[in-house]
Scaffold this active site. Structure first.
Site, PDB file in Angstrom:
ATOM      1  N   GLY A 164      50.916  48.158  48.392  1.00 54.85           N
ATOM      2  CA  GLY A 164      50.320  48.004  47.376  1.00 54.85           C
ATOM      3  C   GLY A 164      49.403  46.803  47.325  1.00 54.85           C
ATOM      4  CB  CYS A 165      45.949  46.377  45.551  1.00 57.80           C
ATOM      5  SG  CYS A 165      46.547  47.039  44.155  1.00 57.80           S
ATOM      6  CE1 TYR A 166      47.570  42.492  40.349  1.00 59.45           C
ATOM      7  CE2 TYR A 166      48.705  44.512  39.812  1.00 59.45           C
ATOM      8  CZ  TYR A 166      47.933  43.498  39.311  1.00 59.45           C
ATOM      9  OH  TYR A 166      46.978  43.733  38.322  1.00 59.45           O
TER      10      TYR A 166
END
Length: 346
Positions: free
Chosen positions: A157-159
């Site tokens: 995921g990006c976060y």
């Protein structure tokens, strides 16, 4: 290099899918990619019909999506830029139809070691346990050695990419005083919410606004826990929506076990990421900004240390569509195929 990868992309109509197409069409080691589109796009013959800005970048043929079509396309690596529930079904079906396929999945379906973790946080059926057991978490800075033999790579995921990269050297070194906990204060551009229309991502809801969301229940929380080796109670993970298109800035607050000097922190980060071209460690006093990383695959990491040398703030910044999604997927392709890590990204 003469080793050209034959690739297919399933789902190129979202923000990450477009970014992936843009990168693959200019990748020096990728032959003409084929794009498979889901229902409603059956009449699209070339991706330039959807994205005129790609005209002149090379052939981008589109075909209707079916398991049989993808498995028989001649592709060696398949990218899935699909919703979580679609990836849950497609990954085992594709591997059954063509065991030689290798898959990079941009969804969250295969990111967790325990299938029930996904079911709990995503409120969807658990992935097939046998299929999940083959998945490698696709954060090259940590798991590069596992990529060459991986059949399934679960793109992070990006976060979590920003948080894990920002904190991993400190966690691994044992410098953090866990009794004080960790605060992960994260902010993202609107493309991180996907392309499907939602009331909260309409222009009038986002413009000139700033809000926190999914407190204590964001589904990226267990990724941070899994790959930093932390208990859920060890950290707070809070996400915010910025009124910008793209980019993530994570501000990470920790208390150190003993006093350190700024040069000690800089040396720790620099040593940990030595030889990792996609992570840029900034010198003491310099802090990352969104405008320095958008439209790139870099993660910039900076820090500030208080006068006593005990309170440390780490700032990790990346493009949620680049290092947080499509760029990282291409970086994983490079690791799987033995290409230079920066191929198609610089």
């Amino acid at each position: 290099m003469n080793d050209q990868a034959k690739v297919a992309v399933v789902g190129a109509t979202g923000y990450a899918g477009y970014e992936l197409a843009r990168l693959l069409l200019r990748h020096p080691n990728v032959s003409t990619p084929t794009f498979f589109l889901r229902e409603g796009r059956a009449n699209v013959r070339c991706l330039t019909e959807l994205y005129p800005q790609l005209r002149g970048w090379g052939e981008a043929p589109c075909k209707p999506l079916s398991t049989e079509a993808v498995a028989g396309s001649g592709a060696e690596v398949v990218f899935l830029s699909t919703p979580h529930e679609a990836s849950l079904e497609l990954v085992p079906e594709l591997l059954k139809a063509n065991p030689a396929l290798r898959i990079v999945d941009l969804s969250g379906a295969y990111r967790f070691r325990d299938p029930e973790t996904f079911a709990h946080w995503y409120k969807l059926p658990a992935p097939d346990a046998a299929t999940l057991a083959e998945a490698v978490y696709g954060l090259p800075e940590l798991y590069e050695a596992e990529l060459p033999k991986a059949r399934i790579v679960a793109n992070p995921g990006c976060y979590p990419t920003s948080v894990i990269l920002g904190l991993k050297p400190l966690v691994e070194s044992g410098w953090i005083d866990m009794a004080h906990g960790i605060v992960c204060d994260c902010k993202s551009g609107v493309t991180g919410a996907g392309k499907e229309p939602k009331r909260e991502t309409h222009f009038v809801e986002v413009n000139e606004n700033f809000r926190a969301y999914n407190l204590f229940k964001h589904r990226h929380t267990p990724e941070v826990s899994d790959h930093l080796g932390l208990r859920l109670g060890d950290f707070v993970f809070t996400t915010h929506l910025l009124p910008v298109d793209r980019g993530i800035l994570s501000t990470l607050y920790v208390r150190l076990k003993g006093a350190r000097k700024a040069e000690d922190v800089e040396a720790l980060l620099a040593k940990f990421y030595a030889g990792r071209p996609m992570v840029r460690v900034l010198r003491d006093g310099a802090l990352p900004e969104l405008q320095h990383v958008t439209h790139t695959n870099f993660c910039d990491i900076g820090f500030a240390l208080d006068a006593a040398g005990e309170r440390l703030i780490v700032v990790a910044c990346l493009d949620n569509l680049g290092k947080g999604a499509a760029g990282q997927a291409v970086q994983n392709l490079n690791g799987m195929r033995g290409y230079p890590e920066t191929a198609g990204l610089l």
